[in-house]
Write an enzyme that holds these catalytic residues in place. Structure first.
Site, mmCIF file in Angstrom:
data_model
loop_
_atom_site.group_PDB
_atom_site.id
_atom_site.type_symbol
_atom_site.label_atom_id
_atom_site.label_comp_id
_atom_site.label_asym_id
_atom_site.label_seq_id
_atom_site.Cartn_x
_atom_site.Cartn_y
_atom_site.Cartn_z
ATOM 1 N N LYS A 10 -5.494 3.972 -8.299
ATOM 2 C CA LYS A 10 -6.056 2.860 -9.085
ATOM 3 C C LYS A 10 -7.495 2.684 -8.644
ATOM 4 C CE LYS A 10 -6.511 -0.607 -7.043
ATOM 5 N NZ LYS A 10 -7.556 -1.387 -6.289
ATOM 6 N N ASP A 128 -1.976 -5.941 -7.274
ATOM 7 C CA ASP A 128 -2.344 -4.693 -7.976
ATOM 8 C C ASP A 128 -1.157 -4.023 -8.675
ATOM 9 O OD1 ASP A 128 -5.019 -3.302 -5.905
ATOM 10 O OD2 ASP A 128 -5.059 -4.440 -7.773
#
Ligand SMILES: C[C@](O)(CO)[C@H](O)COP(=O)(O)OP(=O)(O)OC[C@H]1O[C@@H](n2ccc(N)nc2=O)[C@H](O)[C@@H]1O
Ligand SMILES: Nc1ncnc2c1ncn2[C@@H]1O[C@H](COP(=O)(O)OP(=O)(O)OP(=O)(O)O)[C@@H](O)[C@H]1O
Length: 277
Positions: A10, A128
């Protein structure tokens, strides 16, 4: 039956910290993308819950209940599974390693156990995890739970560089000089890679200054990436991993080789941006 799920890195192309909630979590606006570099999760039937961690970045990764993979399994609430986590991403590196592993585990086990994904998209596992569950370019806001479509991005390739050592996310947020920074501008549409990178350079990662204070080596990493012809060099998330953007695979591969030769102790990888869920 074994089910595999990819856990891509990510990367925050931007990260604007615009406020702070009463519970201490910060309000963010972040253009988040995913790269074809990551961990792999393989799940298969078993009487109880078992985790094995393999791969070149397995060292130091917890194999007990504090591993986000096992936390994801418990959140789903199934009974038993053998889970193999093949680690390729450095941990505590600002590229969502544990979060992406948790998201991939949710995807794989919801198939194996025939269970729905959690209503909170994994937010209770970490800020996240919802964006990692989506694993496609989007605007992340709130504390990480609000995910909004963005215009199609130009084809982009990325070099990822981590200098080693762990950078604890809470310490970086604590080091922010300001919590109410200016918001992100709307993501433009129809730009080619160089023009899009030029627009990105007008935006920010507000966690870069406090992360540099925690890990000054981040400055050297950014210099090395800029020196390897990147359209943009920036830190991802709370660091220390930094990325360089490139308009084609060849220039990304060439830059990665150049950086690796100059700093053989650093973790260097490269891949294309994409959607991976
Ligand atoms: C920096 C980012 O990686 C950007 O994508 C995320 O905001 C952090 O995501 P994460 O590592 O999954 O964060 P969590 O594990 O939920 O929280 C770790 C710590 O980071 C801080 N934290 C995290 C997210 C957020 N919006 N505000 C915060 O202040 C809090 O101190 C929290 O205790
Ligand atoms: N599956 C996992 N992989 C790596 N670390 C994990 C995992 N599960 C738990 N951890 C623990 O979580 C800590 C943070 O690792 P993680 O990779 O999630 O941070 P990160 O890459 O900085 O994430 P973010 O980009 O969201 O800040 C590690 O130091 C490790 O002790």
């Amino acid at each position: 039956m074994a089910i595999e799920a990819f856990a891509p890195a990510k990367v925050n192309l931007t990260l604007h910290v615009t406020g702070q909630r009463a519970d201490g979590y910060h309000l963010l606006e972040s253009l988040v993308v995913f790269v074809g570099v990551g961990d792999r999760i393989t799940v298969s039937e078993a009487a109880d819950l078992r985790l094995a961690v393999t791969g070149p970045r397995a060292e130091g990764v917890p194999t007990g209940p504090e591993n986000l993979v096992l936390k994801a399994a418990s959140l789903l609430g199934g009974v038993g599974a053998q889970i193999v986590l093949d680690k390729h991403l450095p941990a505590a590196a600002g590229i969502g390693g544990g979060s992406s592993d948790a998201a991939a585990t949710l995807r794989a086990l919801s198939q194996l156990w025939n269970l729905d994904l959690p209503a909170d998209n994994g937010l209770s596992l970490g800020a996240d995890v919802p964006v990692c569950l989506r694993a496609a370019p989007c605007l992340m806001s709130g504390v990480g739970e609000v995910l909004t479509e963005v215009p199609v991005l130009p084809p982009l390739w990325m070099v990822l560089v981590n200098p080693g050592g762990e950078v604890p996310t809470p310490a970086v947020f604590k080091g922010l000089a300001r919590k109410d920074n200016p918001p992100m501008a709307p993501v433009p549409a129809g730009l080619d890679a160089p023009a899009f990178a030029a627009w990105l350079s007008t935006q920010r990662n507000d966690l870069e200054p406090p992360a540099r204070a925690v890990a000054p080596v981040i400055t050297d990493v950014l210099d090395a990436i800029a020196g390897a012809g990147a359209l943009l060099a920036r830190m991802s998330g709370s660091g220390a991993t930094c990325f360089g953007l490139y308009a084609d695979a060849e220039s990304a591969a060439c830059a990665a080789a150049q950086i690796k030769e100059k700093a053989p102790a650093w973790w260097v990888d490269h891949g294309a941006l994409g959607s991976f869920s």
